[in-house]
Design an enzyme around this catalytic site. Structure first.
Site, PDB file in Angstrom:
ATOM      1  N   LYS B  81       5.869  24.780  -8.759  1.00 37.87           N
ATOM      2  CA  LYS B  81       7.134  24.474  -8.089  1.00 37.87           C
ATOM      3  C   LYS B  81       7.301  25.392  -6.884  1.00 37.87           C
ATOM      4  O   LYS B  81       6.866  26.549  -6.907  1.00 37.87           O
ATOM      5  CB  LYS B  81       8.286  24.667  -9.088  1.00 37.87           C
ATOM      6  CG  LYS B  81       9.648  24.199  -8.605  1.00 37.87           C
ATOM      7  CD  LYS B  81      10.688  24.292  -9.734  1.00 37.87           C
ATOM      8  CE  LYS B  81      12.062  23.824  -9.305  1.00 37.87           C
ATOM      9  NZ  LYS B  81      13.043  23.866 -10.429  1.00 37.87           N
ATOM     10  N   SER B 156      15.765  19.538 -11.152  1.00 33.20           N
ATOM     11  CA  SER B 156      15.289  19.902  -9.832  1.00 33.20           C
ATOM     12  C   SER B 156      13.768  19.938  -9.699  1.00 33.20           C
ATOM     13  O   SER B 156      13.251  19.837  -8.588  1.00 33.20           O
ATOM     14  CB  SER B 156      15.853  21.271  -9.415  1.00 33.20           C
ATOM     15  OG  SER B 156      15.333  22.300 -10.237  1.00 33.20           O
ATOM     16  N   SER B 180      16.380  21.388 -15.507  1.00 34.56           N
ATOM     17  CA  SER B 180      15.503  21.071 -14.378  1.00 34.56           C
ATOM     18  C   SER B 180      14.033  20.898 -14.726  1.00 34.56           C
ATOM     19  O   SER B 180      13.256  20.471 -13.869  1.00 34.56           O
ATOM     20  CB  SER B 180      15.626  22.146 -13.295  1.00 34.56           C
ATOM     21  OG  SER B 180      16.817  21.965 -12.584  1.00 34.56           O
TER      22      SER B 180
END
Lengths: 102, 495
Positions: B81, B156, B180
């Protein structure tokens, strides 16, 4: 919707947060914040007398100490490598004494 | 061969038998990203040099007869990420604020994955600073759901989920502050694990809500996720919240659920907004677990109703504090030409942060202000005690809890635009971060109406993450291992 914050409050908060909102952005931000704060109501509806707060999921956190020995850290060059502006090995900022924008 | 669509065991045995080299794995994975990511947009940066260099290292070890000394992720294509630092890459948190930031150091979770032999493919798209549930707030364009590119991948960690679902990586890492990891895992039909707070070091992961953030893996099988957890977990002297867990997360995975007690929460299953297709899928999963010998028990979580409001007090307050570091001086976006430092701050932060980041900073500032603090922030931390106690009481009777991950399957882009409505979709994931427990999503088939993946959430007591992984492995047995999304399953790229 309850008015938790006024447009004046939002201007003050923005200044405190150092976020320069344009005048045209104030009404929408005010409406958004009021709508969100409305949704927080359940927090205010419990009888919490005598309930201890939990500020962190790991309750018994303590400071971690180590021997005071030199370790690897950033060089000055690395520390400055992402600076938007630098001069003579330092971060460069606008003058903070006098002559500023109002 | 399409290595990104293979599991860890297949890559490992192929490397051991010298059927292919780690370099081939890296080259082919990069070619597949080239072929597929124009459609999906999961990657913000691809790192061919780093992937190939690591592959050559793995190949050299194999040539030297040292295969057994290679870590559990040897030759496995992995991506991270965009809020995780990897030295020499951009770590932008999908924000203009950090668009030009180049990491001078590497996050512990990333370093451990690479030390375990992972081939680092690059950095993955996300909601800006992880504020969101759709990846639509990325400053660099949204990621598409590989199961239906007109729908959101969730967020997310949308890029992390989509990369695995489209077969561009075998394992990815994401972070979870309020759902997320789990929610995009559910939306994209992959296994997604948020371990107990403290299992994985947060050092080098850009902070959002420091008492809530936790790093975890995405994979297409429970076993692969457990192997990845083995590689990245454990004490790190640079994060005082990281715990000395020396758990082998693959142990007992195949033990089955016979004799286990699994909780179902009426407050969750009867909540307004839960779509019938997700409800049916979770009820179906409970039935399968019962058939496999588990006892399904109703448990009460009486304070869980307050979890969303507690979260939307605690998280913005912590975000407000964490995002104060972006000062346009040491790093990050700077709006040039201002005569005063205050003017530079205000213009840089106004232009560098997107709308959701600005909203959360403003909200956090308000909630921590004098008078307001006592009305919301302190009670939110008291409510956190009640929610934690709710879970502890539930775990006196059950080993694990089964719940939905999200009230619905992946929805269309732009379908939910009102922030308060969007926040309400986090109902099922948020209380787990508040309590610090482990939670994960495992695919349980497609929704009967949307024909999109549905994830079942499994929730385990703190530091008993094995419980949920074991139940997830049983569900995987029943439903089959997570597939590459159909539109990408047959895409061939490269050699």
């Amino acid at each position: 919707m309850t008015e938790h914050v006024t447009e004046k409050d939002v201007r003050d908060i923005a200044e405190y947060c150092r976020i320069g909102l344009a005048d045209s952005e104030i009404p929408q931000m005010t409406a958004d914040l009021n709508a969100i704060i409305d949704e927080l109501a359940p927090i205010t509806e419990y009888d919490l007398t005598g309930v201890e707060p939990t500020f962190h999921p790991i309750g018994d956190l303590s400071n971690v100490m180590r021997e005071d020995v030199e370790g690897q850290s950033f060089t000055q060059e690395e520390a400055l490598s992402n600076a938007p502006a630098q001069q003579d090995g330092s971060f460069l900022i606008p003058s903070i004494l006098g002559g500023g924008e109002a | 061969m399409e290595f990104g669509t293979m599991d860890i065991a297949a890559i490992r045995s192929g490397l051991a038998a010298k059927e292919f080299s780690a370099r081939e794995v890296a080259e082919q994975s990069l070619a597949r990203i080239d072929a597929v990511d124009g459609t999906v947009n999961a990657f913000l940066e691809v790192t061919p040099e780093a992937a190939l260099a690591k592959a050559d290292e793995v190949d050299a070890a194999i040539a030297a007869g040292a295969f057994d000394e290679l870590g559990p992720l040897a030759g496995v294509p992995v991506a991270f990420k965009d809020n995780m630092n990897l030295a020499g890459t951009h770590t932008a948190c999908a924000s203009h604020m950090l668009e030009n930031y180049v990491s001078p150091y590497t996050a512990t979770c990333v370093q451990r994955a690479i030390d375990a032999g992972a081939l680092p493919l690059g950095k993955l798209n996300m909601d800006e600073f992880a504020f969101g549930s759709t990846t639509e707030s990325s400053a660099f364009g949204t990621t598409k759901n590989p199961w239906d590119t007109s729908r959101v991948p969730g967020g997310s960690s949308g890029g992390s989920a989509a990369a695995v679902a489209a077969g561009m990586a075998t394992v990815t890492l994401g972070s979870d502050t309020g759902g997320s990891i789990r929610q995009p895992g559910s939306f994209c039909g992959v296994v997604a694990v948020k371990p107990t707070y403290g299992v994985v070091s947060r050092y080098g992961v850009v902070a959002f809500g420091s008492s809530l953030d936790q790093v975890g893996p995405f994979a297409r099988s429970v076993h692969d996720a457990a192997l990845a957890l083995n590689a990245i977990s454990g004490r790190d002297e640079r994060d005082c919240t990281s715990q000395d867990v020396t758990i082998d997360f693959t142990r007992g995975l195949d033990a089955g659920v016979s004799g286990m007690k699994i909780g179902i929460v009426p407050e969750f299953m009867d909540a307004a907004g839960l779509t019938s297709e997700v409800k049916h899928a979770i009820e179906g999963a409970a039935e399968k677990l019962r058939e496999m010998g588990a006892e399904i028990v109703e448990v009460e979580l009486p304070h869980v109703r307050a979890a969303i409001s507690a979260y939307y007090v605690i998280a913005p307050c912590e975000a407000f504090s964490n995002l104060s570091r972006f000062d346009s001086v040491r790093y990050g976006f700077c709006d040039p030409g201002h005569k005063s430092l205050a003017g530079q701050y205000e213009a840089s932060r106004a232009k560098g942060f997107g709308p959701e980041a600005r909203r959360r900073i403003m909200l956090g500032s308000y909630l921590l202000s004098a008078g307001v603090y006592d009305k919301y922030y302190y009670p939110a931390q008291q409510v956190r005690t009640l929610i934690t106690q709710d879970y502890e009481r539930a775990y006196e009777t059950v080993d694990c809890i089964l719940a939905p991950v999200a009230p619905q399957t992946a929805f269309a882009f732009g379908q939910i635009s009102d922030p308060a409505t969007m926040y309400a979709t986090d109902l099922y994931t948020i209380s787990i971060n508040i309590a610090g427990n482990g939670g994960m999503s495992v695919p349980v088939g497609l929704g009967e109406d949307s024909q999109m993946p549905v994830g079942a959430q499994l929730i385990a007591p703190a530091f008993h993450d094995m419980n949920m992984l074991r139940v997830a492995a049983a569900l995987e047995e029943a439903y089959g291992t997570a597939r590459v999304a159909p539109d990408f399953a047959d895409v061939k790229a490269g050699a």
